[in-house]
Motif scaffolding. Structure first.
Motif, PDB file in Angstrom:
ATOM      1  N   ALA A  52       0.811  -1.220   0.000  1.00  0.00           N
ATOM      2  CA  ALA A  52       0.000   0.000   0.000  1.00  0.00           C
ATOM      3  C   ALA A  52       0.844   1.271   0.000  1.00  0.00           C
ATOM      4  O   ALA A  52       0.539   2.212  -0.734  1.00  0.00           O
ATOM      5  CB  ALA A  52      -0.958  -0.002   1.201  1.00  0.00           C
ATOM      6  N   SER A  56       0.585   3.680  -3.199  1.00  0.00           N
ATOM      7  CA  SER A  56      -0.036   4.979  -2.968  1.00  0.00           C
ATOM      8  C   SER A  56       0.900   6.121  -3.353  1.00  0.00           C
ATOM      9  O   SER A  56       0.482   7.096  -3.985  1.00  0.00           O
ATOM     10  CB  SER A  56      -0.432   5.095  -1.491  1.00  0.00           C
ATOM     11  OG  SER A  56      -0.878   6.379  -1.184  1.00  0.00           O
ATOM     12  N   SER A  71      -1.650   6.215   3.015  1.00  0.00           N
ATOM     13  CA  SER A  71      -1.485   5.320   1.856  1.00  0.00           C
ATOM     14  C   SER A  71      -2.790   5.093   1.089  1.00  0.00           C
ATOM     15  O   SER A  71      -2.983   4.050   0.472  1.00  0.00           O
ATOM     16  CB  SER A  71      -0.887   3.969   2.282  1.00  0.00           C
ATOM     17  OG  SER A  71       0.393   4.144   2.831  1.00  0.00           O
ATOM     18  N   SER A  72      -3.673   6.072   1.115  1.00  0.00           N
ATOM     19  CA  SER A  72      -4.924   5.961   0.373  1.00  0.00           C
ATOM     20  C   SER A  72      -4.684   6.295  -1.100  1.00  0.00           C
ATOM     21  O   SER A  72      -3.657   6.864  -1.462  1.00  0.00           O
ATOM     22  CB  SER A  72      -5.984   6.903   0.956  1.00  0.00           C
ATOM     23  OG  SER A  72      -5.540   8.246   0.871  1.00  0.00           O
ATOM     24  N   ARG A 104      -9.220  -2.960  -3.742  1.00  0.00           N
ATOM     25  CA  ARG A 104      -9.504  -3.306  -2.352  1.00  0.00           C
ATOM     26  C   ARG A 104      -8.221  -3.193  -1.553  1.00  0.00           C
ATOM     27  O   ARG A 104      -7.160  -3.607  -2.001  1.00  0.00           O
ATOM     28  CB  ARG A 104     -10.048  -4.736  -2.305  1.00  0.00           C
ATOM     29  CG  ARG A 104     -10.341  -5.269  -0.939  1.00  0.00           C
ATOM     30  CD  ARG A 104     -10.956  -6.665  -1.001  1.00  0.00           C
ATOM     31  NE  ARG A 104     -10.139  -7.664  -1.642  1.00  0.00           N
ATOM     32  CZ  ARG A 104      -9.258  -8.441  -1.016  1.00  0.00           C
ATOM     33  NH1 ARG A 104      -9.059  -8.309   0.275  1.00  0.00           N
ATOM     34  NH2 ARG A 104      -8.564  -9.346  -1.693  1.00  0.00           N
ATOM     35  N   ARG A 105      -8.344  -2.626  -0.372  1.00  0.00           N
ATOM     36  CA  ARG A 105      -7.190  -2.556   0.526  1.00  0.00           C
ATOM     37  C   ARG A 105      -7.406  -3.534   1.665  1.00  0.00           C
ATOM     38  O   ARG A 105      -8.474  -3.599   2.250  1.00  0.00           O
ATOM     39  CB  ARG A 105      -7.014  -1.140   1.069  1.00  0.00           C
ATOM     40  CG  ARG A 105      -5.773  -1.054   1.943  1.00  0.00           C
ATOM     41  CD  ARG A 105      -5.318   0.326   2.171  1.00  0.00           C
ATOM     42  NE  ARG A 105      -4.174   0.338   3.061  1.00  0.00           N
ATOM     43  CZ  ARG A 105      -3.651   1.435   3.552  1.00  0.00           C
ATOM     44  NH1 ARG A 105      -4.162   2.601   3.237  1.00  0.00           N
ATOM     45  NH2 ARG A 105      -2.623   1.371   4.350  1.00  0.00           N
ATOM     46  N   SER A 106      -6.361  -4.277   1.949  1.00  0.00           N
ATOM     47  CA  SER A 106      -6.376  -5.223   3.059  1.00  0.00           C
ATOM     48  C   SER A 106      -5.095  -5.003   3.846  1.00  0.00           C
ATOM     49  O   SER A 106      -4.022  -5.461   3.446  1.00  0.00           O
ATOM     50  CB  SER A 106      -6.460  -6.656   2.524  1.00  0.00           C
ATOM     51  OG  SER A 106      -6.421  -7.575   3.594  1.00  0.00           O
ATOM     52  N   GLU A 108      -1.825  -3.714   4.799  1.00  0.00           N
ATOM     53  CA  GLU A 108      -0.722  -3.042   4.115  1.00  0.00           C
ATOM     54  C   GLU A 108      -0.648  -3.376   2.633  1.00  0.00           C
ATOM     55  O   GLU A 108       0.358  -3.077   1.984  1.00  0.00           O
ATOM     56  CB  GLU A 108       0.602  -3.398   4.792  1.00  0.00           C
ATOM     57  CG  GLU A 108       0.686  -2.921   6.238  1.00  0.00           C
ATOM     58  CD  GLU A 108       0.506  -1.413   6.369  1.00  0.00           C
ATOM     59  OE1 GLU A 108       1.109  -0.650   5.592  1.00  0.00           O
ATOM     60  OE2 GLU A 108      -0.270  -0.995   7.250  1.00  0.00           O
ATOM     61  N   TYR A 110      -2.652  -3.511  -1.342  1.00  0.00           N
ATOM     62  CA  TYR A 110      -3.743  -3.203  -2.265  1.00  0.00           C
ATOM     63  C   TYR A 110      -3.911  -4.399  -3.179  1.00  0.00           C
ATOM     64  O   TYR A 110      -2.926  -5.003  -3.628  1.00  0.00           O
ATOM     65  CB  TYR A 110      -3.442  -1.956  -3.116  1.00  0.00           C
ATOM     66  CG  TYR A 110      -3.910  -0.688  -2.469  1.00  0.00           C
ATOM     67  CD1 TYR A 110      -5.262  -0.400  -2.357  1.00  0.00           C
ATOM     68  CD2 TYR A 110      -2.998   0.219  -1.961  1.00  0.00           C
ATOM     69  CE1 TYR A 110      -5.700   0.764  -1.753  1.00  0.00           C
ATOM     70  CE2 TYR A 110      -3.423   1.393  -1.354  1.00  0.00           C
ATOM     71  CZ  TYR A 110      -4.776   1.638  -1.249  1.00  0.00           C
ATOM     72  OH  TYR A 110      -5.202   2.795  -0.643  1.00  0.00           O
TER      73      TYR A 110
END
Length: 165
Positions: A52, A56, A71-72, A104-106, A108, A110
């Protein structure tokens, strides 16, 4: 007096270790993405896994935005970034349009999904995965290809030329 100095030094060292520990704990020593590429009649699907923080940072820089601390990513920036850095060309040399099918982020990581029309199969198709190579000189992008029961792996670095899947 020596005991007092030693206690101050130990306390200062301890404070430094606590201050640096989040950076140490969250750092990863390996710079990779993993893409599992699968084919079904007429469709090529890319499932991409990336760390991530690195992903990001690259997406934000590519979009001309500040790197977010959390980290979006913005979905539209992800699409532009992936289309620019992961290029697939058909047998005629035309770029295949990668269409997003999920982000989808899970923790640390993506997990990204992209699809492309594949009317003529993988024959004579070429690809080049340059994701995150602008961020790390040692970046390695692993692409595992599952094509009708046949499995093979391709590795891409900053210097890699396009290759067949």
């Amino acid at each position: 007096m020596n005991t007092l100095r030693r206690r101050v030094r130990v306390a200062a060292l301890g404070a430094m270790m606590v201050a640096l520990s989040p950076t140490i704990l969250h750092a990863h020593a390996i710079h990779t993405t993993l893409t599992v590429l699968t084919t079904t009649p007429g469709v090529l699907t890319f499932n991409i896994r990336s760390f991530a923080d690195d992903f990001s940072a690259s997406v934000a820089r590519h979009a001309g935005r500040p790197v977010p601390r959390d980290s979006s990513v913005r979905a539209e920036d992800v699409t532009r970034y992936v289309r620019d850095r992961f290029v697939v060309r058909d047998a005629a040399g035309r770029p295949m349009m990668l269409e997003p099918c999920g982000v989808r982020r899970s923790g640390e990581l993506y997990w990204l999904c992209f699809r492309a029309a594949l009317p003529a199969g993988l024959k004579n198709t070429v690809m080049r995965n340059q994701m995150l190579t602008e961020l790390h000189t040692d970046q390695v992008n692993i692409v595992q290809v599952n094509d009708g029961g046949t499995r093979r792996t391709r590795l891409f670095t900053r210097a890699s030329a396009p290759m067949s899947p």
